[in-house]
Design an enzyme around this catalytic site. Structure first.
Site, PDB file in Angstrom:
ATOM      1  N   ILE A  20      -6.475  -4.247 -11.836  1.00 41.61           N
ATOM      2  CA  ILE A  20      -6.483  -5.714 -11.796  1.00 41.61           C
ATOM      3  C   ILE A  20      -7.372  -6.225 -10.669  1.00 41.61           C
ATOM      4  O   ILE A  20      -8.056  -7.231 -10.810  1.00 41.61           O
ATOM      5  CB  ILE A  20      -5.054  -6.253 -11.661  1.00 41.61           C
ATOM      6  CG1 ILE A  20      -4.237  -5.913 -12.916  1.00 41.61           C
ATOM      7  CG2 ILE A  20      -5.046  -7.762 -11.436  1.00 41.61           C
ATOM      8  CD1 ILE A  20      -2.753  -6.203 -12.781  1.00 41.61           C
ATOM      9  N   ASP A  39     -10.689  -2.319  -0.479  1.00 37.88           N
ATOM     10  CA  ASP A  39      -9.819  -1.270  -1.012  1.00 37.88           C
ATOM     11  C   ASP A  39      -9.788  -0.126  -0.012  1.00 37.88           C
ATOM     12  O   ASP A  39     -10.716   0.021   0.804  1.00 37.88           O
ATOM     13  CB  ASP A  39     -10.338  -0.773  -2.364  1.00 37.88           C
ATOM     14  CG  ASP A  39      -9.258  -0.100  -3.199  1.00 37.88           C
ATOM     15  OD1 ASP A  39      -8.750  -0.742  -4.141  1.00 37.88           O
ATOM     16  OD2 ASP A  39      -8.906   1.059  -2.900  1.00 37.88           O
ATOM     17  N   ASP A  65      -7.204  -0.920   4.739  1.00 41.46           N
ATOM     18  CA  ASP A  65      -5.860  -0.339   4.637  1.00 41.46           C
ATOM     19  C   ASP A  65      -4.868  -1.475   4.873  1.00 41.46           C
ATOM     20  O   ASP A  65      -4.710  -1.948   5.994  1.00 41.46           O
ATOM     21  CB  ASP A  65      -5.681   0.764   5.683  1.00 41.46           C
ATOM     22  CG  ASP A  65      -4.283   1.377   5.671  1.00 41.46           C
ATOM     23  OD1 ASP A  65      -3.432   0.929   4.890  1.00 41.46           O
ATOM     24  OD2 ASP A  65      -4.046   2.307   6.473  1.00 41.46           O
ATOM     25  N   VAL A  66      -4.214  -1.931   3.817  1.00 39.20           N
ATOM     26  CA  VAL A  66      -3.348  -3.105   3.946  1.00 39.20           C
ATOM     27  C   VAL A  66      -2.112  -2.823   4.788  1.00 39.20           C
ATOM     28  O   VAL A  66      -1.430  -3.767   5.206  1.00 39.20           O
ATOM     29  CB  VAL A  66      -2.930  -3.665   2.567  1.00 39.20           C
ATOM     30  CG1 VAL A  66      -4.138  -4.109   1.769  1.00 39.20           C
ATOM     31  CG2 VAL A  66      -2.087  -2.670   1.782  1.00 39.20           C
ATOM     32  N   TYR A 156      10.333  -0.953  -6.148  1.00 42.62           N
ATOM     33  CA  TYR A 156       9.222  -1.770  -6.648  1.00 42.62           C
ATOM     34  C   TYR A 156       9.695  -3.191  -6.953  1.00 42.62           C
ATOM     35  O   TYR A 156       9.045  -4.171  -6.565  1.00 42.62           O
ATOM     36  CB  TYR A 156       8.632  -1.116  -7.894  1.00 42.62           C
ATOM     37  CG  TYR A 156       7.426  -1.829  -8.452  1.00 42.62           C
ATOM     38  CD1 TYR A 156       6.222  -1.831  -7.760  1.00 42.62           C
ATOM     39  CD2 TYR A 156       7.490  -2.482  -9.682  1.00 42.62           C
ATOM     40  CE1 TYR A 156       5.103  -2.475  -8.279  1.00 42.62           C
ATOM     41  CE2 TYR A 156       6.379  -3.126 -10.210  1.00 42.62           C
ATOM     42  CZ  TYR A 156       5.187  -3.123  -9.509  1.00 42.62           C
ATOM     43  OH  TYR A 156       4.095  -3.766 -10.025  1.00 42.62           O
ATOM     44  N   VAL A 189       0.380  -3.491 -18.048  1.00 45.26           N
ATOM     45  CA  VAL A 189      -1.079  -3.605 -18.067  1.00 45.26           C
ATOM     46  C   VAL A 189      -1.670  -2.205 -17.966  1.00 45.26           C
ATOM     47  O   VAL A 189      -1.189  -1.369 -17.185  1.00 45.26           O
ATOM     48  CB  VAL A 189      -1.591  -4.480 -16.906  1.00 45.26           C
ATOM     49  CG1 VAL A 189      -3.112  -4.587 -16.944  1.00 45.26           C
ATOM     50  CG2 VAL A 189      -0.964  -5.867 -16.959  1.00 45.26           C
TER      51      VAL A 189
END
Length: 253
Positions: A20, A39, A65-66, A156, A189
């Site tokens: 996505i 990313d 790196d989030v 999740y 998805v």
């Protein structure tokens, strides 16, 4: 594509190397945006941004790196330094864990929250001063798992429910200051993330089967990217605090 809703707009997209996030990067760039594509997978990100750039799209790669607040701050700073402003933040990066609750380790729980929730907090925190200046907006990727209970998806679902409520609370706080905040809630998805997910052994498929879309087609990344593009555009100027469901009817029953 004839729509050019993002001409002269600067957008930061996370999770941009695949799925996505990649679909969103391409969609916004084709509508005229200058995109900082972020990313953690540096090689795949470079390959995809090079491919899009060869098509004449204004896409720049930034490794991110989030889970690292400093990395989030650096990505936002790079967008502003390179393009002089930031008009929209699309938080698409995420991870998915399907596992029986009793088998989830604390480390797995913490990883779900670090990537899916804390990363969004860090990026929104870094971006907000610039979005206030541009009267911009944020789109956070949640999931229908944040709306309904998903079997074998406690961590999740908890993380995506948090994304929805974080988005709504932030939308309320900043509505009077001109910054919109919305969430998108995809269902099933066809992305590398979902296709590489393995259900637990002896999973109850009577439960899993309740999550099948009603439409006889699988959602594609570009379908969700279209919804994100709408939310991030001026076409959605009267939308804030929304959780837009795009799930082929999964939650309609």
């Amino acid at each position: 594509m004839n729509l050019q809703r993002f001409t002269d707009k600067v957008v930061l997209v996370t999770g941009a190397a695949s799925g996505i996030g990649l679909g969103t990067t391409e969609r916004l760039a084709r509508e005229g945006a200058r995109v900082l594509a972020c990313d953690i997978n540096a090689t795949l990100l470079r390959d995809e941004t090079d491919r899009l750039a060869q098509q004449g799209l204004d896409v720049t790669a930034q490794v991110l790196d989030v889970t690292d607040a400093a990395s989030c701050e650096a990505a936002v700073a790079e967008a502003v330094a390179r393009f002089s402003k930031l008009d929209a933040l699309c938080n698409i990066a995420g991870t998915l864990l399907n596992k029986r609750f009793a088998e989830i380790s604390e480390a797995e729980w913490q990883r779900q929250m670090a990537i899916n929730v804390t990363g969004i907090f860090s990026l929104c925190h870094a971006a907000m001063p610039h979005l206030l200046a541009s009267r911009g907006n944020i789109v956070n990727c949640a999931s229908i798992a944040g709306i309904i209970g998903v079997p074998y998806g406690t961590a999740y679902s908890a993380s995506k429910g948090a994304v929805i409520m974080f988005s709504r609370a932030l939308a309320v706080e900043y509505a009077g200051q001109g910054v919109r905040v919305n969430a998108i809630c995809p269902g099933a998805v066809a992305t590398p993330l979902s296709q590489n997910t393995i259900l637990p052994d002896d999973a109850d498929f009577n439960l899993v089967g309740k999550l099948l879309p009603l439409l006889p087609v699988m959602g594609q990344p570009e379908d969700i990217a279209a919804g994100i593009a709408f939310l991030a555009s001026d076409d959605a100027r009267f939308m804030t605090g929304a959780a837009l469901v795009m799930d082929g009817g999964q939650t309609a029953l």
